[in-house]
Motif scaffolding. Structure first.
Motif, mmCIF file in Angstrom:
data_model
loop_
_atom_site.group_PDB
_atom_site.id
_atom_site.type_symbol
_atom_site.label_atom_id
_atom_site.label_comp_id
_atom_site.label_asym_id
_atom_site.label_seq_id
_atom_site.Cartn_x
_atom_site.Cartn_y
_atom_site.Cartn_z
ATOM 1 N N GLY A 35 82.576 16.690 14.499
ATOM 2 C CA GLY A 35 82.645 15.442 15.294
ATOM 3 C C GLY A 35 83.687 14.420 14.681
ATOM 4 O O GLY A 35 84.991 15.092 14.188
ATOM 5 N N ASN A 36 83.583 13.158 14.889
ATOM 6 C CA ASN A 36 84.763 12.169 14.342
ATOM 7 C C ASN A 36 83.862 11.466 13.471
ATOM 8 O O ASN A 36 84.788 10.531 12.877
ATOM 9 N N ASN A 37 82.959 11.743 12.879
ATOM 10 C CA ASN A 37 82.162 11.043 11.779
ATOM 11 C C ASN A 37 81.778 11.891 10.421
ATOM 12 O O ASN A 37 81.382 11.123 9.715
ATOM 13 N N LEU A 38 82.118 12.966 10.466
ATOM 14 C CA LEU A 38 81.660 13.865 9.268
ATOM 15 C C LEU A 38 82.804 14.673 8.884
ATOM 16 O O LEU A 38 83.270 15.609 9.467
ATOM 17 N N LEU A 39 83.368 14.306 7.530
ATOM 18 C CA LEU A 39 84.005 15.310 6.778
ATOM 19 C C LEU A 39 83.328 16.016 5.625
ATOM 20 O O LEU A 39 82.683 15.174 4.824
ATOM 21 N N SER A 40 83.568 17.422 5.406
ATOM 22 C CA SER A 40 82.850 18.044 4.293
ATOM 23 C C SER A 40 83.583 18.989 3.621
ATOM 24 O O SER A 40 84.392 19.531 4.136
ATOM 25 N N ALA A 41 83.294 19.195 2.502
ATOM 26 C CA ALA A 41 83.818 20.533 1.734
ATOM 27 C C ALA A 41 82.822 21.082 0.993
ATOM 28 O O ALA A 41 82.000 20.367 0.307
ATOM 29 N N PHE A 42 82.779 22.454 0.925
ATOM 30 C CA PHE A 42 81.561 23.188 0.482
ATOM 31 C C PHE A 42 82.244 24.418 -0.335
ATOM 32 O O PHE A 42 83.361 25.032 -0.061
#
Length: 988
Positions: A583-590
């Motif tokens: 969406g426009n509200n969550l950035l992540s790196a795994f």
């Protein structure tokens, strides 16, 4: 006459015997004679010229013998035409074996065999100048035995010169001739030579048998049959050759043969029409075989046509490519080309319809095509043992293919000296194959065609089953022959959330249901020293329901863009770094580690409502940013590990939470930090209402949550009441608490939830001038609550304690209240009107004062208290009624308060109250006994206890007593009716 005849015969016999004797002596002694000088051998030269029927010039003569037969060795022999004197032949050494008996009988030399060693012969088929030279050939063919060694032979035709060097043969001749027809039967032993230098090396033939005839007038030689043998082959040849000085010659030969030693085949290839590179290639390529059956035709000396059947031949067509074994099929030659059509094996793989061709033998380029029907395991083995291992094999290195496969392969291999790389064109047709990717992901029922060359791969609309659903796959090579060469793979399909669980080890998948469409892209780079492989996935997640708290959760009907990109380690067991935007509200790196065919999360960084991701730390899950709402009831599951004593990750959450909901209470503008150690999670919360820490052990609920609150202003919280079924097993330690404007210095308890209740042990409350120690139980069944509390309330300043509840000018003193109460509601919803139980009051050294209107209204029965203020008694003043002791029992039952004796002992009177007060209906039925000591003015007190003790006693009314001294005389009063307007009756 008879005697004369007898004498004549006797003479002849004696003469013949003498001649024979002398000839015998002559020939026997030849061996011991020295070489005859040129001046003295003219007789021998003439004698030998008669044998050849041509003039001879001889440089040197030497005599010898072979058995009993004499032998003449001639050196430097020139044979001339007797008419034109032209040179017919030059012979280095000519050995003539003379048949002794035949020569004696014929009275002239009769050769039994000729040995020609080192000679050069020219033969011209078309020019008259060569006609006389033919005579010597006719002479050769009438000899009984002819041995040729080291012969050079030049044959001249109109269009071509044939040159044979180092020719050697043994000719056993049986020739019958007529005027125009020569019948020929020749047996040749140990023939060696090289016709016109056609072959790469001299040809040696053990035996040749020739049958044919020669017609002089037509100048036509017909070969009925020629059989030639050696250790390599067996040849049968027939045909004819017709020569004409004015017309083009006709030359037609037909042959059948069988080649035993296949690896020696190149010895018999005509290198004049084949390049040396082609000869070398054939020599190195044909390594073994059971044999070749073939035939060839040669027309007009140029038109060569050869058809051959191969039997289990092995061909190493290129050093870098796998061996073709057990080749069975045809190999055909024309004058300038070669064609092969066969079946073969390469390793365990059968190859059908092999077609190989060289269109120009002088400038050879080998083209090979073939079809393989096998399985992927064998096909990949073939690819990895060929130059394709650096292109197609390298890209398939980390993939495991199984199942049926058809491989169509075309190779163009230059055989010239340019060392140009072989060109490859191929098609892999997968038919219900299976593909296993390095991360444990399986493609089933793989159907489609993959086209490839040396440096490119392409495929369109390959169908497969991935995660139980059909997927369409396309692939192509980008930036071929550059440092950034990559294979791009695109897949479009649908995925069910449940189908991902076997491949991704994460509990969060338990909250994802439904299916959605996706687009997957994979980039496999050829040079991993420069680039790492990457992949991406895009979906709008329509159809997916995520039953997780916001901002993670969504409904199936909602669309939420998801973009995932990853960098893949070239090592199949290495790490994969995944970046995701949700969406426009969550950035992540795994960071994932591939182990046991699953992707195990090794570290993560998640940012909410911000545009920058923190670096990933191994084994740590970081979450930071802004979270609009954090509802503990929604998140509690994710901190409940159901007895697990070990967590693989270290969590590090640093969030600004707009609205924190915990235990049905709302807190605004929160700073939340969550970390974990070896034993559990530590949650730190700070806002304008609350500040503190909560520790959640990994083995919860076997061990309790520990909450340590440094500050709490509960009265400012807007929200629902705390629900008992949401209270966890916990130890609560709080200080600086304000509850409904009541200040609590410290509060502690242990909450132990059971199936339908919560038990509060070691409940301790310390406030200003008050101490509470109690034990409580909060039960709940079908949303109906029931509470029970038992304990002791102590105070050193009853007035100050009551003032916190807004009850002023009522009572002072110190003491305790022991209670055991229950009510059908929540623990924090205490109400005297529905409470039951008992209270024992024990206060001393206090004072009861008159209630003002505000306090009277607040405590409900205040009206009764003021009626019985007894202001007419002595020692009553504005300071109130002083007492030494105030004690007694109260019994509560569903809103009714009973007392059998509530005692107030003052310095001017003793007061006793008995009876009942109905709190719900505001009715009273009381008996008051007042025993004054000195004065007629007896004060009445009202005692109000906070917390679970609500209610008071009003003693004695001032208006009811006379202003006289009634020392130690008891007065009894009956008080009934509504407490706002009670009926007071003085009992005599």
């Amino acid at each position: 006459m008879i005697k004369t005849a007898q004498k004549t015969v006797g003479f002849i016999i004696k003469a013949f015997t003498l001649i024979c004797f002398f000839l015998l002596v002559f020939f026997v002694s030849l061996k011991y004679l020295p070489p005859i000088s040129l001046q003295n051998h003219r007789l021998v030269q003439n004698l030998i010229s008669d044998v050849f029927n041509q003039p001879l010039q001889i440089k040197k003569v030497k005599f010898g013998r072979f058995g009993i037969d004499p032998q003449i060795k001639l050196y430097g022999v020139n044979v001339q035409d007797k008419n034109s004197k032209n040179l017919l032949a030059k012979i280095n050494e000519l050995d003539i074996n003379i048949g002794l008996l035949a020569s004696i009988q014929a009275a002239k030399l009769k050769p039994t065999s000729l040995i020609i060693d080192g000679a050069k012969f020219d033969y011209d088929f078309y020019h008259k100048t060569g006609q006389n030279k033919k005579n010597i050939w006719r002479w050769f063919f009438v000899q009984k035995a002819l041995y040729l060694r080291n012969i050079t032979l030049n044959l001249h035709t109109k269009t071509k010169n044939w040159h044979i060097t180092n020719l050697g043969m043994q000719l056993n001749n049986s020739t019958s001739k007529s005027q125009d027809n020569w019948l020929i039967n020749v047996n040749i032993k140990n023939l060696s030579g090289n016709l016109n230098n056609w072959f790469a090396e001299n040809i040696h033939i053990k035996n040749i048998a020739i049958d044919g005839h020669y017609k002089a007038k037509q100048q036509q030689f017909t070969l009925t049959n020629l059989n030639a043998k050696n250790n390599d082959f067996n040849l049968n040849l027939s045909g004819f050759c017709k020569c004409s000085p004015n017309k083009k010659h006709t030359f037609n030969l037909l042959a059948t043969y069988h080649i035993y030693q296949v690896k020696h085949l190149t010895k018999y290839y005509p290198h004049t029409i084949m390049s040396s590179n082609l000869i070398n290639w054939l020599k190195n390529s044909i390594t073994n075989g059971d044999g070749i059956d073939g035939n060839f035709s040669l027309k007009d000396g140029d038109k060569l046509l050869s058809k051959n059947m191969l039997h289990n031949v092995s061909l190493k067509y290129s050093p870098e490519w796998p061996l073709l074994d057990k080749i069975n099929g045809e190999i055909n030659f024309t004058a300038h080309a070669m064609h092969i059509k066969a079946d073969a094996l390469t390793g365990p793989i059968p190859i059908k319809n092999i077609k190989a061709s060289i269109k120009n033998l002088a400038h050879p380029n080998l083209k090979i095509t073939g079809s393989v029907i096998t399985n992927n395991k064998h096909a990949l083995s073939f690819i990895n043992s060929s130059p394709l291992k650096n292109s197609l094999g390298n890209k398939l290195h980390n993939f495991k293919l199984s199942g049926p496969l058809t491989l169509n392969l075309a190779l163009l291999i230059p055989l010239d000296e340019t060392n140009t790389q072989a060109k490859v064109i191929g098609d892999l047709y997968e038919d219900h194959a299976q593909l296993e990717m390095p991360w444990g992901i399986h493609l089933d029922k793989l159907i489609g065609n993959i086209h490839f060359t040396n440096n490119k791969i392409s495929a369109s609309k390959i169908s497969a089953i991935l995660f139980g659903k059909e997927v369409s796959i396309n692939m192509r090579t980008i930036n071929a022959d550059t440092a950034n060469t990559l294979l791009h793979i695109n897949a479009n399909g649908t995925v069910m959330a449940n189908d991902l669980k076997p491949y991704i080890n994460s509990q969060f998948l338990d909250h994802i249901t439904g299916s959605t469409k996706y687009i997957f892209n994979l980039n496999l780079y050829e040079n991993h020293a420069i680039n790492s492989d990457t992949c991406s996935l895009d979906s709008d997640l329509s159809g997916i329901n995520i039953s997780m708290p916001l901002p993670f959760g969504k409904k199936a009907s909602d669309a939420r863009d998801l973009h995932i990109s990853a960098i893949i380690s070239p090592n199949a067991d290495g790490r994969i770094t995944v970046n995701a935007k949700y969406g426009n509200n969550l950035l992540s790196a795994f960071s994932f580690e591939h182990k046991n065919k699953t992707l195990n999360l090794d570290g993560a960084s998640i940012t909410l409502y911000e545009d920058k991701i923190s670096p990933i730390t191994d084994g740590v899950i970081k979450i930071n940013g802004y979270l609009p709402v954090f509802n503990w009831q929604d998140w509690q599951y994710y901190f409940n590990f159901h007895g697990n004593s070990h967590i693989n990750y270290k969590y590090n959450l640093d969030l600004n939470v707009g609205l924190l909901k915990i235990l049905r209470q709302n807190f605004a503008d929160n700073a939340v930090q969550i970390n974990n150690n070896e034993t559990g999670f530590n949650i730190a919360i700070e806002n304008s209402i609350i500040a503190g820490n909560m520790f959640i052990p990994f083995n919860y609920p076997r061990s309790s949550i520990i909450a340590k609150i440094d500050r709490l202003q509960y009265q400012t919280v807007n929200g629902e009441s705390i629900s008992a079924d949401k209270i966890p097993f916990m130890q609560f330690i709080g200080k600086n608490i304000v509850y409904k404007k009541h200040k609590i210095n410290s509060l502690s308890f242990i909450a132990i939830p059971n199936k339908n209740s919560v038990l509060f042990n070691k409940l301790k409350l310390d406030g200003d001038n008050i101490n509470l120690q109690a034990k409580a139980k909060w039960s709940f069944i079908n949303d109906a609550g029931f509470s029970r509390v038992a304990g002791t309330l102590s105070t050193t300043n009853l007035g100050n304690f009551l003032s916190q509840f807004g009850i002023t000018k009522l009572a002072q003193g110190n003491g305790t209240a022991q209670f055991n109460l229950n009510w059908p509601d929540g623990l924090l919803n205490f109400d005297m009107t529905n409470a039951s139980g008992s209270v024992y009051l024990n206060f001393k050294d206090g004072r009861i004062t008159h209630l003002d209107k505000k306090t009277e209204k607040k405590i409900g029965i205040g009206r009764i208290l003021n009626i019985f203020s007894l202001q007419s008694l002595r020692n009553w003043s504005h300071k109130g009624f002083e007492y030494d002791k105030f004690y007694g029992d109260l019994h509560l039952n569903s809103g009714n308060v009973y007392t059998s004796g509530l005692y107030l002992k003052g310095n001017v009177a003793d007061i006793t109250m008995q009876g009942q007060i109905n709190l719900q209906k505001q009715l009273c039925n009381l008996l008051l006994t007042v025993v004054p000591y000195v004065t007629s003015s007896l004060p009445v007190i009202a005692t109000i206890a906070g917390g679970p003790i609500v209610g008071a006693v009003t003693w004695v009314a001032n208006e009811l007593f006379e202003h006289t001294v009634q020392k130690a005389m008891p007065y009894r009063y009956k008080v009934t009716g509504n407490w706002n307007n009670p009926q007071v009756v003085h009992m005599k």
